[in-house]
Motif scaffolding. Structure first.
Motif, PDB file in Angstrom:
ATOM      1  N   ALA A 170      27.898  41.807   2.556  1.00 10.79           N
ATOM      2  CA  ALA A 170      27.530  41.959   1.150  1.00 10.79           C
ATOM      3  C   ALA A 170      27.545  40.610   0.434  1.00 10.79           C
ATOM      4  N   SER A 171      28.505  39.772   0.756  1.00 10.02           N
ATOM      5  CA  SER A 171      28.592  38.450   0.130  1.00 10.02           C
ATOM      6  C   SER A 171      27.366  37.608   0.463  1.00 10.02           C
ATOM      7  N   LEU A 172      26.943  37.653   1.716  1.00 10.57           N
ATOM      8  CA  LEU A 172      25.747  36.902   2.099  1.00 10.57           C
ATOM      9  C   LEU A 172      24.494  37.479   1.443  1.00 10.57           C
ATOM     10  N   ASP A 173      24.428  38.790   1.289  1.00 12.34           N
ATOM     11  CA  ASP A 173      23.294  39.409   0.597  1.00 12.34           C
ATOM     12  C   ASP A 173      23.257  38.984  -0.865  1.00 12.34           C
ATOM     13  N   GLU A 174      24.442  38.890  -1.479  1.00 12.14           N
ATOM     14  CA  GLU A 174      24.528  38.522  -2.891  1.00 12.14           C
ATOM     15  C   GLU A 174      24.066  37.098  -3.162  1.00 12.14           C
ATOM     16  N   THR A 175      24.059  36.248  -2.154  1.00 14.61           N
ATOM     17  CA  THR A 175      23.607  34.874  -2.372  1.00 14.61           C
ATOM     18  C   THR A 175      22.144  34.836  -2.785  1.00 14.61           C
ATOM     19  N   GLY A 176      21.373  35.812  -2.336  1.00 14.95           N
ATOM     20  CA  GLY A 176      19.953  35.848  -2.645  1.00 14.95           C
ATOM     21  C   GLY A 176      19.146  34.838  -1.844  1.00 14.95           C
ATOM     22  N   LYS A 177      19.785  34.179  -0.894  1.00 18.64           N
ATOM     23  CA  LYS A 177      19.109  33.169  -0.085  1.00 18.64           C
ATOM     24  C   LYS A 177      18.354  33.825   1.066  1.00 18.64           C
TER      25      LYS A 177
END
Length: 140
Positions: free
Chosen positions: A72-79
């Motif tokens: 989820a944290s990596l998804d939240e980056t929007g990268k």
């Protein structure tokens, strides 16, 4: 003396998740969550070997939550993982290693106890597959 040391170690495993969630940098939070998941899995294996199924189940749930938090944290980056794969690839490799450790743990367990790992393994595999898909196909 050993018992109090074991309890202190278990308490520190719980406290670490709060520290991980407090990290503002999303990529670092992902890395910390996966490191935490690895420690929680080690704790689950130790608890299982000592015959504490309740604690082992609790730790396995923490492993699952940690991996989900990392994803989820990596998804939240929007990268886009294809353009900036560094953190995504590191997470994918860490999760792959974690899945191997879960598989080995499952083989060590008695057949009747293996069910406690099935939900966590399926959830972790989904996070891994999503990361791998993002790296190979990219976000649309």
């Amino acid at each position: 003396m050993l018992r109090s040391g074991w309890l202190a170690a278990c308490a520190s495993v719980r406290a670490d998740l709060q520290t991980v969630m407090a990290e503002r940098n999303l990529e670092r939070r992902s890395r910390l969550a996966l490191e935490y998941a690895d420690r929680a899995l080690t704790s689950a294996r130790e608890a299982y070997r000592k015959g504490d199924l309740e604690l082992a189940t609790e730790r396995i749930e923490l492993v699952q939550k940690s991996v989900e938090l990392a994803g989820a944290s990596l998804d939240e980056t929007g990268k886009n993982p294809r353009r900036r794969p560094k953190w995504f690839k590191r997470a994918e490799i860490s999760i792959r290693e974690l899945l191997k450790k879960l598989d080995a743990f499952e083989r060590e367990m008695a057949a009747a106890d293996r069910e406690m790992l099935s939900k966590a393994t399926a959830s972790i595999q989904t996070v891994h597959d999503n990361l791998l898909f993002g790296l190979m196909e990219g976000k649309k």
